[in-house]
Every structure is written in C-alpha cells, then in structure tokens.
Design an enzyme around this catalytic site. Structure first.
Site, mmCIF file in Angstrom:
data_model
loop_
_atom_site.group_PDB
_atom_site.id
_atom_site.type_symbol
_atom_site.label_atom_id
_atom_site.label_comp_id
_atom_site.label_asym_id
_atom_site.label_seq_id
_atom_site.Cartn_x
_atom_site.Cartn_y
_atom_site.Cartn_z
ATOM 1 N N ARG A 1 6.128 148.167 10.845
ATOM 2 C CA ARG A 1 7.196 146.283 10.704
ATOM 3 C C ARG A 1 8.385 146.771 10.189
ATOM 4 O O ARG A 1 9.057 147.791 8.972
ATOM 5 C CB ARG A 1 6.323 146.627 9.676
ATOM 6 C CG ARG A 1 4.617 145.715 10.140
ATOM 7 C CD ARG A 1 3.841 145.221 8.524
ATOM 8 N NE ARG A 1 4.327 144.131 8.304
ATOM 9 C CZ ARG A 1 4.010 143.717 7.446
ATOM 10 N NH1 ARG A 1 3.250 144.257 6.182
ATOM 11 N NH2 ARG A 1 3.343 142.301 6.822
ATOM 12 N N GLU B 1 3.239 135.902 9.377
ATOM 13 C CA GLU B 1 3.701 137.213 8.052
ATOM 14 C C GLU B 1 2.681 137.897 8.144
ATOM 15 O O GLU B 1 0.966 137.584 8.209
ATOM 16 C CB GLU B 1 4.115 137.054 7.008
ATOM 17 C CG GLU B 1 4.275 137.929 6.031
ATOM 18 C CD GLU B 1 6.069 138.888 6.152
ATOM 19 O OE1 GLU B 1 7.401 138.238 6.857
ATOM 20 O OE2 GLU B 1 5.770 139.958 6.462
ATOM 21 N N SER B 2 2.465 139.732 9.669
ATOM 22 C CA SER B 2 0.958 139.963 9.593
ATOM 23 C C SER B 2 0.464 140.165 8.458
ATOM 24 O O SER B 2 -1.155 139.972 8.328
ATOM 25 C CB SER B 2 0.808 141.335 10.088
ATOM 26 O OG SER B 2 2.321 142.177 9.407
ATOM 27 N N HIS C 1 10.370 136.435 20.305
ATOM 28 C CA HIS C 1 9.896 135.813 20.306
ATOM 29 C C HIS C 1 9.656 134.420 21.696
ATOM 30 O O HIS C 1 10.921 133.901 21.399
ATOM 31 C CB HIS C 1 10.071 134.774 19.012
ATOM 32 C CG HIS C 1 9.805 135.279 17.814
ATOM 33 N ND1 HIS C 1 8.549 134.824 16.853
ATOM 34 C CD2 HIS C 1 10.053 136.353 17.154
ATOM 35 C CE1 HIS C 1 8.344 135.310 16.020
ATOM 36 N NE2 HIS C 1 8.784 136.139 15.483
ATOM 37 N N CYS D 1 5.051 139.423 18.382
ATOM 38 C CA CYS D 1 5.696 140.125 16.499
ATOM 39 C C CYS D 1 4.066 139.996 16.042
ATOM 40 O O CYS D 1 4.018 140.975 15.886
ATOM 41 C CB CYS D 1 6.621 138.920 15.927
ATOM 42 S SG CYS D 1 7.784 139.267 14.785
ATOM 43 N N GLU E 1 8.448 132.453 22.399
ATOM 44 C CA GLU E 1 8.055 131.250 22.924
ATOM 45 C C GLU E 1 9.895 129.633 21.953
ATOM 46 O O GLU E 1 9.431 128.597 22.343
ATOM 47 C CB GLU E 1 7.419 131.070 21.651
ATOM 48 C CG GLU E 1 7.399 131.092 20.079
ATOM 49 C CD GLU E 1 7.584 132.131 19.386
ATOM 50 O OE1 GLU E 1 7.396 133.512 20.926
ATOM 51 O OE2 GLU E 1 7.358 132.990 18.472
HETATM 52 N N1 GLN Z 1 7.777 140.996 9.832
HETATM 53 C C1 GLN Z 1 6.681 140.213 9.895
HETATM 54 C C2 GLN Z 1 5.437 141.442 9.733
HETATM 55 O O1 GLN Z 1 5.545 142.382 9.067
HETATM 56 C C3 GLN Z 1 6.882 139.527 11.830
HETATM 57 C C4 GLN Z 1 7.869 138.410 11.612
HETATM 58 C C5 GLN Z 1 7.585 137.692 12.836
HETATM 59 O O2 GLN Z 1 6.342 137.618 13.114
HETATM 60 N N2 GLN Z 1 8.748 137.351 13.668
HETATM 61 O O3 GLN Z 1 4.508 140.832 9.578
#
Ligand code: GLN
Length: 188
Positions: free
Chosen positions: A103, A47-48, A167, A76, A169
């Site tokens: 986002r 979550e940024s 992702h 992400c 990974e």
């Molecule tokens: N929704 C997340 C964000 O806004 C990112 C989601 C993720 O890294 N899988 O930071």
C-alpha cells in the site's frame, strides 16, 4: 449482463458511468445479498482499510465467496482487497489473485500522478492516486499492463480476476473496462 460496483465508499460512480457508457447494466452494491444478482463485480478505489471495516466479517466472507466464483475487477484499493498478500501494513486480503501488494508504495513526492504505461504493447494513460505497488506476481498470474523503466506490473489477471493499481475510470480510454466486460461475457 448485470455488473455490480461495490458502492460502500470511494469512487464507485466513475466506474458506474464508464460501464454504462460501454452498454452494461450496472447495480450499485451496498448490501451483501445484492452479490447474488450480478454477473461480475468492480471493486473501486478508496481506502482498503475502510472497505474492510465497512464490510464487516459477514460482508467480507460473502465477498470472498463471490470473487472466487465470478469475474471481479479491483482498482487501487480494490486491487489491494483482492490480493493474496498485503503489506504496509499487513492486512487481510480476499486471496483471489496471487500477488503481493504494498500500500501507498510511491512515497510522498509522487504519491499521485498521471503517467504513460503500456497495455499489452499499446500506450495507455494511467492515473495513480496513493497507489499500491505489485511486488510479487505468482506463476499463474498474467501481467496485462506495465509502467516505468522496470516494466513494473500495474494491471494483472488470474483467471476471472483482474486488478489494476491505477484508475482507468478516471481516463477517457475505455479499453481496460472493455476488457473486463469481455471477460464477464466470454469468460476470457
Ligand atoms: N492508498 C489506498 C489504500 O491503501 C488506495 C488508494 C486508492 O484507492 N486510490 O487503500
């Protein structure tokens, strides 16, 4: 060659496993001073906004200096952190790659899914989890992977910095991480 994985939050361990599988020596970065020991950095998903909180002002500044000099790959939430411009809501970015990123851009229905995109011309499985969307790509940014009918950019590169909205990974395919390791090794 030592690769750091920012390990404050999110799915850093999947990146660690993948990088080790490809022969890299991995350092889990939990303190800003560890950035001095590594040749390249992966910023994982998560979550940024939470990353920004956990980094604090000092950590953010140190990370900003790092990403402007050393190879960095963000997936992400990591891609969101690296961007020049962040929307929904607006939030600070490290300004390491000239993109505008939105986002949680896919809405509730398809907020997480596995889709097939293209890495260059080759098909590639892509796992999207509450993914952001790259809405603008600056003139110095290369699009390295696309997805969907409109060939939306989902992985981009500017110099030493790579960012992906999916992702890699979490898929078995190792090509994206390999291309980052090549970038760290050769500078290209
Ligand atoms: N929704 C997340 C964000 O806004 C990112 C989601 C993720 O890294 N899988 O930071």
């Amino acid at each position: 060659m030592k690769i750091g994985v920012l390990a404050l939050q999110g799915d850093f361990d999947a990146h660690r496993r993948r990088l080790e599988e490809l022969g890299a020596e991995v350092v889990l970065v939990k303190k800003p001073e560890q950035l001095d020991e590594i040749d390249g950095l992966v910023i994982p998903g998560g979550e940024s906004g939470t990353f920004l909180k956990l980094l604090g002002e000092g950590g953010f500044e140190k990370l900003k200096q790092f990403v402007h000099v050393k190879p960095t790959f963000g997936t992400c939430a990591g891609a969101i952190l690296l961007a020049n411009e962040v929307e929904n809501p607006k939030q600070s970015g490290l300004c390491a790659i000239d993109i505008r990123i939105r986002r949680n851009a896919y809405g509730r229905q398809i907020d997480s899914s596995i889709r097939e995109g293209r890495f260059g011309k080759e098909p590639l499985e892509m796992v999207f989890i509450r993914a952001p969307k790259i809405e603008r790509v600056g003139p110095d940014v290369d699009v390295i992977a696309t997805e969907g009918m409109g060939n939306d950019p989902v992985a981009v590169r500017q110099g030493r910095v790579m960012a992906a909205t999916f992702h890699p990974e979490l898929s078995d395919d190792t090509r994206i991480h390999q291309s980052f390791l090549d970038l760290v090794r050769n500078g290209s």
